[in-house]
Design a protein around this motif. Structure first.
Motif, mmCIF file in Angstrom:
data_model
loop_
_atom_site.group_PDB
_atom_site.id
_atom_site.type_symbol
_atom_site.label_atom_id
_atom_site.label_comp_id
_atom_site.label_asym_id
_atom_site.label_seq_id
_atom_site.Cartn_x
_atom_site.Cartn_y
_atom_site.Cartn_z
ATOM 1 N N LYS A 2 36.069 49.143 39.198
ATOM 2 C CA LYS A 2 37.177 48.222 39.385
ATOM 3 C C LYS A 2 38.146 48.313 38.216
ATOM 4 O O LYS A 2 37.757 48.187 37.064
ATOM 5 C CB LYS A 2 36.666 46.797 39.538
ATOM 6 C CG LYS A 2 37.732 45.817 40.022
ATOM 7 C CD LYS A 2 37.141 44.487 40.366
ATOM 8 C CE LYS A 2 38.213 43.555 40.922
ATOM 9 N NZ LYS A 2 37.665 42.239 41.288
ATOM 10 N N SER A 4 42.201 47.283 36.665
ATOM 11 C CA SER A 4 43.315 46.349 36.720
ATOM 12 C C SER A 4 44.580 47.105 36.345
ATOM 13 O O SER A 4 44.628 47.756 35.289
ATOM 14 C CB SER A 4 43.073 45.178 35.763
ATOM 15 O OG SER A 4 44.086 44.202 35.902
ATOM 16 N N GLU A 256 40.588 43.335 33.481
ATOM 17 C CA GLU A 256 41.722 42.411 33.510
ATOM 18 C C GLU A 256 42.108 41.968 32.109
ATOM 19 O O GLU A 256 43.288 41.807 31.790
ATOM 20 C CB GLU A 256 41.385 41.201 34.380
ATOM 21 C CG GLU A 256 42.472 40.140 34.432
ATOM 22 C CD GLU A 256 43.805 40.677 34.933
ATOM 23 O OE1 GLU A 256 44.847 40.158 34.495
ATOM 24 O OE2 GLU A 256 43.797 41.616 35.756
ATOM 25 N N ARG A 259 44.044 44.857 30.451
ATOM 26 C CA ARG A 259 45.413 44.889 30.959
ATOM 27 C C ARG A 259 46.246 43.751 30.373
ATOM 28 O O ARG A 259 47.401 43.936 29.981
ATOM 29 C CB ARG A 259 45.395 44.797 32.476
ATOM 30 C CG ARG A 259 46.748 44.563 33.144
ATOM 31 C CD ARG A 259 46.555 44.413 34.639
ATOM 32 N NE ARG A 259 47.777 44.005 35.294
ATOM 33 C CZ ARG A 259 48.164 42.737 35.443
ATOM 34 N NH1 ARG A 259 47.413 41.763 34.949
ATOM 35 N NH2 ARG A 259 49.283 42.460 36.070
ATOM 36 N N ASN A 295 49.382 41.789 40.114
ATOM 37 C CA ASN A 295 48.150 41.297 39.499
ATOM 38 C C ASN A 295 47.012 41.700 40.411
ATOM 39 O O ASN A 295 46.619 40.968 41.310
ATOM 40 C CB ASN A 295 48.204 39.778 39.326
ATOM 41 C CG ASN A 295 46.993 39.257 38.563
ATOM 42 O OD1 ASN A 295 46.217 40.030 38.022
ATOM 43 N ND2 ASN A 295 46.842 37.948 38.540
ATOM 44 N N THR A 296 46.513 42.891 40.221
ATOM 45 C CA THR A 296 45.561 43.435 41.168
ATOM 46 C C THR A 296 44.430 44.132 40.462
ATOM 47 O O THR A 296 44.624 44.784 39.446
ATOM 48 C CB THR A 296 46.255 44.414 42.138
ATOM 49 O OG1 THR A 296 45.283 44.949 43.027
ATOM 50 C CG2 THR A 296 46.888 45.566 41.410
ATOM 51 N N GLY A 297 43.271 43.979 40.983
ATOM 52 C CA GLY A 297 42.120 44.766 40.571
ATOM 53 C C GLY A 297 41.756 45.687 41.707
ATOM 54 O O GLY A 297 41.409 45.227 42.800
#
Length: 306
Positions: A2, A4, A256, A259, A295-297
């Motif tokens: 995963k 970000s 996150e 980032r 704002n994405t993972g």
């Protein structure tokens, strides 16, 4: 895994000289360009170095986690954030019919759309078809009182303009520049063919002569003359960053957080500014930084499985 991600716009406020380290013909100090199409760019290593310098200036604690250990140190640890090249999207070209025009092309718009999609952001972006540049056709945003084709001059070339609804394109580009500049997009955006765009970005960049002066006599040093190429102010570039969790075994910092550490560099008291390239002591290289509201993972392993 995963990750970000973010897409970040860079609008040049002053001239930028990200040097290629070699000369091209009469130009002694040429700018960095992509090898296959000749489009100006700023290599990812230069972008990462400039962002790291800003982080060091601000005294950020997690520098090694984000950017990696110094290459001359004993702890050879890669950083958790990957930076892409800064790619050109809008190129300012002087025009007889207005202050200047922001020129784009279908290939650059398509690449921006694909890069955003890779980062997990699906954007609505109309990409009009423009024939080869010998047809001298340009697409402009439709506006009141501009019915029919009108003449448009870019550099020494005259184009017939076709008015189209470019609202989606303008909205997609606006998120990469400050609001006060985005307000002018509808009036200044022009889309030309890929061939004409390539010609303009290769032959319409400023090339300035520089000389060295003898300190005592205030005369020109013998042989101290060179020509330097720059990207002009108002050039719009963008780059992507993709963050993983911190690579140190003892660290619990997630993607996150990595980032967010980078984005926080441009949202604090020092403002959304970044200085890139050379000649920083004479004020070159300043860009306005705009974070695309993404704002994405993205789970790349799951995406690959699908």
């Amino acid at each position: 895994m995963k990750r970000s991600n973010a897409v970040i716009g860079l609008l040049a406020q002053t001239s930028i000289h990200a040097g290629s380290g070699q000369n091209t013909g009469v130009i002694d100090l040429a700018i960095q360009r992509e090898g296959h199409n000749g489009w100006p760019c700023i290599f990812g290593s230069a972008v990462k170095g400039a962002v790291r310098t800003r982080a060091e200036d601000q005294g950020v604690d997690s520098i090694q986690s984000v950017f990696g250990a110094e290459s001359d140190g004993n702890d050879m640890q890669a950083g958790a954030v990957a930076f892409s090249d800064a790619r050109i999207l809008l190129f300012p070209v002087r025009s007889l019919t207005s202050q200047f025009k922001w020129v784009a092309c279908p290939a650059a718009l398509k690449r921006y759309k694909n890069d955003a999609l890779r980062m997990g952001l699906e954007i609505s972006l109309d990409i009009p078809a423009v024939e080869t540049w010998t047809n001298e056709l340009a697409i402009a945003h439709e506006s009141e009182g501009s019915a029919g084709s009108v003449s448009l001059f870019l550099e020494e070339y005259c184009f017939k303009t076709e008015q189209k609804d470019l609202n989606q394109t303008i909205a997609a580009l606006s998120v990469l520049m400050p609001p006060e500049d985005a307000e002018n997009l509808a009036r200044q955006l022009v889309i030309v063919s890929d061939d004409m765009f390539s010609y303009l970005v290769q032959h319409a960049t400023p090339v300035n002569a520089h000389i060295g002066i003898e300190t005592e006599t205030k005369t020109v040093k013998s042989g101290a003359l060179w020509y330097e190429e720059t990207l002009p102010p108002e050039t719009l570039l963008y780059f992507t960053l993709s963050a993983d969790k911190a690579r140190q075994r003892e660290s619990t910092l997630q993607a996150e957080c990595m980032r967010a550490n980078v984005i926080a560099l441009f949202t604090g008291e020092q403002g959304p500014w970044l200085q890139l390239g050379g000649n920083e002591t004479v004020g070159m290289g300043w860009c306005a930084v705009k974070i695309n509201p993404i704002n994405t993972g993205v789970d790349h392993a799951n995406n690959a499985a699908e």
